[in-house]
Design an enzyme around this catalytic site. Structure first.
Site, PDB file in Angstrom:
ATOM      1  N   GLU A  92       0.798  -1.219   0.000  1.00  0.00           N
ATOM      2  CA  GLU A  92       0.000   0.000   0.000  1.00  0.00           C
ATOM      3  C   GLU A  92       0.834   1.274   0.000  1.00  0.00           C
ATOM      4  OE1 GLU A  92      -2.948  -0.490  -0.707  1.00  0.00           O
ATOM      5  OE2 GLU A  92      -3.057  -2.630  -0.216  1.00  0.00           O
ATOM      6  N   ASP A 110       1.886  -7.449   2.744  1.00  0.00           N
ATOM      7  CA  ASP A 110       0.613  -7.042   2.139  1.00  0.00           C
ATOM      8  C   ASP A 110      -0.353  -6.904   3.300  1.00  0.00           C
ATOM      9  OD1 ASP A 110      -1.788  -6.707   0.891  1.00  0.00           O
ATOM     10  OD2 ASP A 110      -1.699  -8.530  -0.321  1.00  0.00           O
ATOM     11  N   LEU A 112      -3.418  -6.119   3.608  1.00  0.00           N
ATOM     12  CA  LEU A 112      -4.780  -6.625   3.458  1.00  0.00           C
ATOM     13  C   LEU A 112      -4.914  -7.369   2.137  1.00  0.00           C
ATOM     14  CD1 LEU A 112      -7.423  -6.589   5.121  1.00  0.00           C
ATOM     15  CD2 LEU A 112      -8.237  -4.861   3.528  1.00  0.00           C
ATOM     16  N   ASP A 113      -4.736  -8.671   2.208  1.00  0.00           N
ATOM     17  CA  ASP A 113      -4.931  -9.529   1.040  1.00  0.00           C
ATOM     18  C   ASP A 113      -6.418  -9.827   0.873  1.00  0.00           C
ATOM     19  OD1 ASP A 113      -4.163 -11.663  -0.983  1.00  0.00           O
ATOM     20  OD2 ASP A 113      -5.207 -12.867   0.515  1.00  0.00           O
ATOM     21  N   GLU A 271       3.919 -11.342  -1.482  1.00  0.00           N
ATOM     22  CA  GLU A 271       2.840 -12.319  -1.626  1.00  0.00           C
ATOM     23  C   GLU A 271       3.410 -13.693  -2.009  1.00  0.00           C
ATOM     24  OE1 GLU A 271      -1.123  -9.849  -2.824  1.00  0.00           O
ATOM     25  OE2 GLU A 271       0.380  -9.998  -4.416  1.00  0.00           O
TER      26      GLU A 271
END
Length: 342
Positions: A92, A110, A112-113, A271
Site C-alpha cells: 500500500e 501485504d 490486506l490480502d 505475496e
C-alpha cells in the site's frame, strides 16, 4: 496434533539468545499485534463504517485502494515501529517505509490480502515475510533469504500460519486471552491433489498450456488424469492457501493475455515469496510455472510474478506443461505448449 503452545513460547524456544532470531520474533509479534487490531475491525463487518469504500488513492501496483487497505497499512507500520525493524515494504506504499536502519531485519507485507472481499463476509488476511536488513538491496533479495514468513487469516477464526524455517505451523487467536495458540504443528501438504484453485472466468485469456492443464483436470476420471477434480476459488490468496495446507491442492495465478497481466497480478516480494516459503516448509512447492519462486531475484519491491503453489506432485506436473522455453519477453506462464504430459 494440537499442543496449544502459545506463539510467544514457540518463538522464545526458537530464538533463544540469538540477536537476529530475537529481532525476527519481535517482528512477527508486531505483525500479530497489528493482526489483532485488524481482526477486531474486520469482525465488526458492516458495523465498521465504510470499510470497503473506494478511496481516490491507488496502491503501488495501480489498484484502487479501499478504506481498509489504507487503514491496515497504517496499523501495521505503527505496530512494527515499536519493534527492531529497519524498514517496511508494503503493497500500500509506493516506497519502502524506513523505521530504523540500524535494526537487523525488515518486513515485506501485504497488509490486506483479498480486499475485494471486504464487504462480502469472506476471509481476508495479512501476508508477510521477514528479511535480513541489507540496505538499499533489502527488498531485492531472493525469497530464499527470508528468515520467517507467514500470513494471518481473518475468517470464522483468526488464524496465523507461520514458518521460521523449521516447518509450517498454524496458531489460532484466542479472543478471550488474546494469545495465539498452536493448533497445527508441522503441517504437511498432501503430495498429490484432487483440487485446484483458479479464476476460471479468465479462461479465454489463458495461454494454451494453462487451458490444456485445466481441460485435463475437467476431463476427470475419463480423461488423461484418470481421476476427478474439484475447483475452488475464494479470491483471497490466504484463504485458498490455508485450505491447501489443510487438505491439499494447487493454487494457480498465471500470467494471461490481458493488458498488464502478462506476469500475473500477485507481487513476488510480499505475496509469492511468503507463500512459497510456507508451502516448501510444509512439504509442498511453489514456482512461477517453471522456476522455483524462492530462487527469483526481484528487480524491485513491487514486481509481479505468476504463482503455482501447493501439492508438490501437482506443481511439478504443471511445470512440465511449461517445459519448452517461452518466447522472448513472455512470462513462464505465457508460453505456447502442447497438451497433457504424463
Amino acid at each position: 496434533m494440537a499442543d496449544h503452545k502459545t506463539l510467544d513460547a514457540f518463538l522464545d524456544g526458537w530464538a533463544g539468545t540469538d540477536p537476529t532470531r530475537v529481532a525476527v520474533s519481535r517482528a512477527v509479534l508486531g505483525v500479530c499485534e497489528a493482526g489483532r487490531a485488524i481482526a477486531a475491525i474486520v469482525g465488526r463487518g458492516a458495523l465498521e463504517d465504510a470499510m470497503g469504500a473506494q478511496t481516490h488513492l491507488t496502491n503501488a501496483g495501480g489498484d484502487a485502494q479501499k478504506a481498509l487497505d489504507v487503514r491496515t497499512h497504517d496499523i501495521v507500520v505503527e505496530a512494527l515501529r515499536k519493534q527492531p525493524v529497519s524498514r517496511v515494504g508494503s503493497e500500500e506504499a509506493a516506497e519502502e517505509v524506513v523505521l530504523d536502519e540500524s535494526a537487523p531485519v525488515a518486513v515485506a507485507i501485504d497488509p490486506l490480502d483479498g480486499s475485494s472481499n471486504i464487504e462480502n463476509n469472506v476471509s481476508i488476511g495479512t501476508l508477510f515475510g521477514v528479511l535480513p536488513e541489507a540496505g538499499a538491496d533489502t527488498f531485492t533479495q531472493p525469497g530464499s533469504a527470508q528468515i520467517a514468513a507467514g500470513f494471518v487469516v481473518y475468517g470464522p477464526a483468526t488464524a496465523l500460519v507461520l514458518t521460521v524455517g523449521e516447518g509450517t505451523h498454524a496458531f489460532m487467536l484466542d479472543h478471550v486471552s488474546g494469545a495465539f495458540l498452536r493448533t497445527h504443528q508441522d503441517i504437511q501438504i498432501p503430495k498429490s491433489a484432487t483440487e485446484y484453485a483458479i479464476n476460471a472466468s479468465n479462461q479465454r485469456h489463458w495461454d494454451e498450456p494453462m487451458r490444456a492443464y485445466v481441460a485435463d483436470c475437467l476431463a476427470g476420471a475419463e480423461g488423461p488424469r484418470e481421476k476427478n477434480f474439484n475447483m475452488r476459488w475464494v479470491g483471497s490468496l490466504v484463504a485458498d492457501i490455508f485450505r491447501i495446507l489443510v487438505r491439499g491442492g494447487v493454487y494457480l495465478y498465471p500470467g494471461d493475455g490481458r493488458e498488464g497481466y502478462a506476469q500475473g497480478r500477485l507481487r513476488l516480494v510480499y505475496e509469492c515469496n511468503p507463500i512459497a516459503m510456507i508451502c516448501e516448509q510444509a512439504g509442498g512447492a511453489a514456482t512461477d510455472g517453471r522456476t522455483r519462486i524462492l530462487d527469483i531475484k526481484p528487480a524491485k519491491l513491487h514486481v509481479r510474478s505468476p504463482l503455482v503453489a501447493g501439492s508438490a506432485e501437482e506443481v511439478e506436473r504443471i511445470a512440465r506443461y511449461y517445459a519448452d522455453r517461452p518466447s522472448k519477453g513472455a512470462s513462464p506462464l505465457f508460453a505456447k505448449r502442447g497438451l497433457f504430459l504424463a
